[in-house]
Design a protein around this motif. Sequence first.
Motif, PDB file in Angstrom:
ATOM      1  N   ASP A   1       0.789  -1.239   0.000  1.00  0.00           N
ATOM      2  CA  ASP A   1       0.000   0.000   0.000  1.00  0.00           C
ATOM      3  C   ASP A   1       0.818   1.285   0.000  1.00  0.00           C
ATOM      4  OD1 ASP A   1      -2.513  -0.852  -0.326  1.00  0.00           O
ATOM      5  OD2 ASP A   1      -3.237  -0.338   1.677  1.00  0.00           O
TER       6      ASP A   1
ATOM      7  N   LYS B   1       4.013   9.620  -1.842  1.00  0.00           N
ATOM      8  CA  LYS B   1       2.700  10.133  -1.410  1.00  0.00           C
ATOM      9  C   LYS B   1       2.833  11.440  -0.635  1.00  0.00           C
ATOM     10  CE  LYS B   1       0.546   5.523  -0.788  1.00  0.00           C
ATOM     11  NZ  LYS B   1      -0.527   4.832  -0.080  1.00  0.00           N
TER      12      LYS B   1
ATOM     13  N   ASP C   1       1.921  14.121  -1.506  1.00  0.00           N
ATOM     14  CA  ASP C   1       0.703  14.921  -1.726  1.00  0.00           C
ATOM     15  C   ASP C   1      -0.333  14.707  -0.620  1.00  0.00           C
ATOM     16  OD1 ASP C   1      -1.504  12.787  -3.038  1.00  0.00           O
ATOM     17  OD2 ASP C   1       0.578  12.217  -3.277  1.00  0.00           O
TER      18      ASP C   1
ATOM     19  N   GLY D   1       2.488   2.282  -2.419  1.00  0.00           N
ATOM     20  CA  GLY D   1       2.370   2.896  -3.742  1.00  0.00           C
ATOM     21  C   GLY D   1       3.270   2.339  -4.831  1.00  0.00           C
ATOM     22  N   LYS D   2       3.746   1.108  -4.619  1.00  0.00           N
ATOM     23  CA  LYS D   2       4.649   0.473  -5.579  1.00  0.00           C
ATOM     24  C   LYS D   2       3.998   0.308  -6.959  1.00  0.00           C
ATOM     25  CE  LYS D   2       5.846  -3.738  -4.267  1.00  0.00           C
ATOM     26  NZ  LYS D   2       6.567  -4.752  -3.472  1.00  0.00           N
ATOM     27  N   THR D   3       2.792  -0.247  -6.978  1.00  0.00           N
ATOM     28  CA  THR D   3       2.135  -0.517  -8.258  1.00  0.00           C
ATOM     29  C   THR D   3       1.886   0.782  -9.019  1.00  0.00           C
ATOM     30  OG1 THR D   3       1.034  -2.325  -7.130  1.00  0.00           O
ATOM     31  CG2 THR D   3       0.210  -1.753  -9.300  1.00  0.00           C
ATOM     32  N   THR D   4       1.405   1.778  -8.307  1.00  0.00           N
ATOM     33  CA  THR D   4       1.105   3.070  -8.933  1.00  0.00           C
ATOM     34  C   THR D   4       2.374   3.685  -9.517  1.00  0.00           C
ATOM     35  OG1 THR D   4      -0.627   3.375  -7.279  1.00  0.00           O
ATOM     36  CG2 THR D   4       0.068   5.332  -8.504  1.00  0.00           C
TER      37      THR D   4
ATOM     38  N   GLY E   1       3.702   9.225  -6.593  1.00  0.00           N
ATOM     39  CA  GLY E   1       3.532   8.279  -7.698  1.00  0.00           C
ATOM     40  C   GLY E   1       2.219   8.531  -8.403  1.00  0.00           C
ATOM     41  N   ARG E   2       1.198   8.866  -7.622  1.00  0.00           N
ATOM     42  CA  ARG E   2      -0.123   9.087  -8.205  1.00  0.00           C
ATOM     43  C   ARG E   2      -0.100  10.277  -9.151  1.00  0.00           C
ATOM     44  NH1 ARG E   2      -4.938   9.949  -4.108  1.00  0.00           N
ATOM     45  NH2 ARG E   2      -5.224   7.691  -4.072  1.00  0.00           N
TER      46      ARG E   2
HETATM   47  P1  GDP Z   1       1.182  -1.118  -3.492  1.00  0.00           P
HETATM   48  O1  GDP Z   1       0.415  -2.033  -2.594  1.00  0.00           O
HETATM   49  O2  GDP Z   1       2.447  -0.685  -2.851  1.00  0.00           O
HETATM   50  O3  GDP Z   1       1.386  -1.647  -4.875  1.00  0.00           O
HETATM   51  O4  GDP Z   1       0.329   0.243  -3.580  1.00  0.00           O
HETATM   52  P2  GDP Z   1      -0.644   0.815  -4.710  1.00  0.00           P
HETATM   53  O5  GDP Z   1       0.124   1.436  -5.805  1.00  0.00           O
HETATM   54  O6  GDP Z   1      -1.653  -0.215  -5.056  1.00  0.00           O
HETATM   55  O7  GDP Z   1      -1.307   2.010  -3.886  1.00  0.00           O
HETATM   56  C1  GDP Z   1      -1.990   1.792  -2.672  1.00  0.00           C
HETATM   57  C2  GDP Z   1      -2.980   2.934  -2.453  1.00  0.00           C
HETATM   58  O8  GDP Z   1      -2.291   4.169  -2.315  1.00  0.00           O
HETATM   59  C3  GDP Z   1      -3.943   3.128  -3.623  1.00  0.00           C
HETATM   60  O9  GDP Z   1      -5.210   3.488  -3.089  1.00  0.00           O
HETATM   61  C4  GDP Z   1      -3.333   4.282  -4.392  1.00  0.00           C
HETATM   62  O10 GDP Z   1      -4.280   5.015  -5.129  1.00  0.00           O
HETATM   63  C5  GDP Z   1      -2.713   5.098  -3.295  1.00  0.00           C
HETATM   64  N1  GDP Z   1      -1.545   5.848  -3.775  1.00  0.00           N
HETATM   65  C6  GDP Z   1      -0.529   5.383  -4.548  1.00  0.00           C
HETATM   66  N2  GDP Z   1       0.358   6.356  -4.796  1.00  0.00           N
HETATM   67  C7  GDP Z   1      -0.087   7.464  -4.171  1.00  0.00           C
HETATM   68  C8  GDP Z   1       0.421   8.800  -4.058  1.00  0.00           C
HETATM   69  O11 GDP Z   1       1.452   9.185  -4.596  1.00  0.00           O
HETATM   70  N3  GDP Z   1      -0.320   9.651  -3.292  1.00  0.00           N
HETATM   71  C9  GDP Z   1      -1.471   9.283  -2.668  1.00  0.00           C
HETATM   72  N4  GDP Z   1      -2.117  10.195  -1.950  1.00  0.00           N
HETATM   73  N5  GDP Z   1      -1.968   8.036  -2.769  1.00  0.00           N
HETATM   74  C10 GDP Z   1      -1.291   7.140  -3.506  1.00  0.00           C
END
Ligand code: GDP
Length: 309
Positions: free
Chosen positions: A13, A127, A129, A15-18, A165-166
Amino acid sequence: MDIRNIAIIAHVDHGKTTLVDQLLQQSGSFRENQHVDERAMDSNDLERERGITILAKCTSVVWDNTRLNIIDTPGHADFGGEVERILSMVDGAVILVDAAEGALPQTKFVLGKALARGIRPIVVVNKVDRGDARPDEVHNEIFDLFASLGADDEQLDFPMLYASGRQGWADEELDGPKKDLKPLFDLVLRHVPGPGLDENKPFAMVSTILESDNFLGRILTGRIEQGKLKVNDPIRAIRRDGTIVESGRVTKLLSFRGLERVAVDEAKAGDIVAIAGLSEATIPDTLAEPSVNEPLPSTPVDPPTLSMT
Ligand code: GDP
């Protein structure tokens, strides 16, 4: 083309995938009209079910004429020594930490292994932001974490970027231009050494990931440690104790492109490839051309545990 192999280390969570999706987009690894149907590091059904990452994934992008292979590390403490095997394929790592949550235990475990291997990680405070982001505190926490894990002076002097990342940007400064991920791409290319392996020795690699495919049969993935490999080349599998387990030929050679694996004719030292053609070989067998008699050094495989601690 130059190669950089890096691991990405993050708590679920954070933000790796994003971030990886954005790296794919911004490096032009997708055509403009092509959607990211499959999210970069989240393609396994079992994972979706459990919400954790089990199998190692590799995403490959090209930046500045350099192929950047980004290998996901398992999202749990360990899986039969998998973390160590994956880290043995890379020369660098990106530690991704949520700017509000800070570093959590899972990051700690894999980071400790990476530091012990002498890897000099890049830190990305992600994140930023978020309304509740506390980037400076998290920066200090990460420094303390590195120190508590026995990081040496060079490792403690880690380069760090702030990112969303978002929103698709990374920057050295929090009040920087927040434009794109170029600062991250550039930093990886500058900070992470190339694999520096010898293409002129006989082909050899350690099988690091084992999968089975309905059409191709057994597939073994690893980084080529020396030499070159072509489809149809004779290879054999050597166990850690030196036993020759099996001899065969490469029926299919796959390399990573974007999120996909594509068939290639040839690969060289430093490339991460998947090989089909053997049916008995397993991890961490050495796959090598027939002139090679000794296994390469490798991390032992422990029995798998599914502990979440
Ligand atoms: P992973 O489990 O590490 O692959 O994480 P995801 O990329 O699936 O992101 C987990 C959650 O964090 C999702 O709800 C994303 O939309 C949110 N998220 C990812 N990157 C960011 C970011 O840069 N800023 C914010 N505010 N949320 C983010």
